[in-house]
Design a protein around this motif. Structure first.
Motif, PDB file in Angstrom:
ATOM      1  N   SER A   1       6.305  -5.889  28.108  1.00 19.31           N
ATOM      2  CA  SER A   1       7.075  -6.298  26.925  1.00 19.31           C
ATOM      3  C   SER A   1       7.217  -7.815  26.924  1.00 19.31           C
ATOM      4  CB  SER A   1       8.475  -5.670  26.942  1.00 19.31           C
ATOM      5  OG  SER A   1       8.415  -4.276  26.835  1.00 19.31           O
ATOM      6  N   ARG A   2       6.916  -8.432  25.781  1.00 18.25           N
ATOM      7  CA  ARG A   2       7.120  -9.880  25.639  1.00 18.25           C
ATOM      8  C   ARG A   2       7.552 -10.178  24.205  1.00 18.25           C
ATOM      9  NH1 ARG A   2       3.066 -14.089  28.221  1.00 18.25           N
ATOM     10  NH2 ARG A   2       4.990 -15.310  28.103  1.00 18.25           N
ATOM     11  N   LEU A   3       8.111 -11.350  24.039  1.00 18.76           N
ATOM     12  CA  LEU A   3       8.603 -11.778  22.733  1.00 18.76           C
ATOM     13  C   LEU A   3       7.693 -12.860  22.179  1.00 18.76           C
ATOM     14  CD1 LEU A   3      10.800 -11.930  20.513  1.00 18.76           C
ATOM     15  CD2 LEU A   3      11.997 -13.573  21.974  1.00 18.76           C
ATOM     16  N   ARG A   4       7.151 -12.611  20.988  1.00 22.75           N
ATOM     17  CA  ARG A   4       6.337 -13.634  20.321  1.00 22.75           C
ATOM     18  C   ARG A   4       7.243 -14.485  19.429  1.00 22.75           C
ATOM     19  NH1 ARG A   4       0.810 -14.296  19.303  1.00 22.75           N
ATOM     20  NH2 ARG A   4       0.279 -12.177  19.949  1.00 22.75           N
ATOM     21  N   LYS A   5       7.162 -15.785  19.587  1.00 23.08           N
ATOM     22  CA  LYS A   5       7.987 -16.702  18.814  1.00 23.08           C
ATOM     23  C   LYS A   5       7.390 -16.915  17.417  1.00 23.08           C
ATOM     24  CE  LYS A   5       7.860 -19.944  22.032  1.00 23.08           C
ATOM     25  NZ  LYS A   5       8.192 -21.165  22.823  1.00 23.08           N
ATOM     26  N   PRO A   6       8.171 -17.464  16.477  1.00 25.69           N
ATOM     27  CA  PRO A   6       7.675 -17.674  15.116  1.00 25.69           C
ATOM     28  C   PRO A   6       6.392 -18.500  15.049  1.00 25.69           C
ATOM     29  CG  PRO A   6      10.054 -17.906  15.154  1.00 25.69           C
ATOM     30  CD  PRO A   6       9.621 -17.783  16.583  1.00 25.69           C
ATOM     31  N   ASN A   7       6.201 -19.401  16.027  1.00 29.63           N
ATOM     32  CA  ASN A   7       5.000 -20.233  15.999  1.00 29.63           C
ATOM     33  C   ASN A   7       3.778 -19.535  16.607  1.00 29.63           C
ATOM     34  OD1 ASN A   7       5.461 -20.288  18.747  1.00 29.63           O
ATOM     35  ND2 ASN A   7       5.823 -22.504  18.885  1.00 29.63           N
ATOM     36  N   GLY A   8       3.946 -18.274  17.028  1.00 25.87           N
ATOM     37  CA  GLY A   8       2.830 -17.511  17.568  1.00 25.87           C
ATOM     38  C   GLY A   8       2.729 -17.529  19.073  1.00 25.87           C
ATOM     39  N   ALA A   9       3.394 -18.482  19.713  1.00 24.03           N
ATOM     40  CA  ALA A   9       3.380 -18.540  21.174  1.00 24.03           C
ATOM     41  C   ALA A   9       4.334 -17.490  21.738  1.00 24.03           C
ATOM     42  CB  ALA A   9       3.807 -19.927  21.639  1.00 24.03           C
TER      43      ALA A   9
END
Length: 215
Positions: free
Chosen positions: A157-165
């Motif tokens: 599980s990971r979180l993608r930030k609004p900038n795609g990173a």
């Protein structure tokens, strides 16, 4: 690999545990639907399979408080209010609200590895990292899977930030020491928290699975 744990409960027993905890209601399922899935799922891996609810139906924030250790409920750290936004990463979950997770391993042999180092090693072995929800399900059904100095990360599980990173925080499940913002009353409680993607921790392995299937 993980030191030997007792076998997982039967799928029927796992279903009853989830019903007792009200997880079927969180998932919008009836108790009979959960029991029927467990009865019809079957296993071809020596009976060792974990019954999991898809995180879209039962998010980590709702599951974590159902954990228990020494009669203390589990919790999510206060600086992880976005815990439910951590989505499957390098992992494809079966369709449907319920599925099986087979060949669980806590990854003790990778203690003091970083998530960045552990992921390729897990995949090289033909395995897949556990998601946070799967890790919580495991500890719900088998509390002894969480031991002091032998806890585990859930880097599926990971979180993608609004900038795609990707966010550098990586979810993990361990045992609170009751320090800092946890509060003394939470000492020894199961804890959902995070560690940095590039950091190592001597007391955290990496939960993984041999496979997932809907039946």
């Amino acid at each position: 690999m993980t030191d030997a744990l007792a076998p997982l409960p039967t799928l029927a027993a796992q279903a009853e545990k989830l019903i007792e905890l009200g997880v079927h209601e969180l998932a919008g399922l009836t108790a009979d639907e959960l029991r029927a899935f467990a009865a019809n799922a079957g296993t071809d891996d020596g009976g060792e399979a974990l019954l999991a609810v898809h995180p879209d139906r039962a998010p980590a924030s709702a599951l974590a408080p159902l954990l228990r250790r020494d009669d203390k409920p589990g919790f999510v750290v206060v600086d992880m209010p976005d815990v439910d936004d951590f989505a499957p990463y390098t992992v494809e979950l079966p369709d449907g609200p319920l599925y099986l997770v087979t060949g669980l391993d806590r990854g003790d042999h990778m203690a003091n590895w970083s998530p960045e180092e552990a992921l390729p090693a897990i995949e090289k072995d033909g395995r897949s990292p556990l998601t946070l929800a799967e890790g919580i399900h495991w500890v719900l059904q088998q509390p002894e899977a969480l031991e002091r100095n032998r806890c585990f990360m859930t880097i599926g599980s990971r979180l993608r930030k609004p900038n795609g990173a990707y966010d550098a925080r990586t979810p993990a499940i361990w045992i609170s020491n009751g320090t800092g913002r946890d509060g003394r009353e939470r000492r020894d409680a199961p804890k959902v928290g995070w560690c940095w993607w590039g950091n190592r921790h001597t007391w955290l392995g990496f939960g993984s699975t041999a496979g997932r299937r809907s039946r």
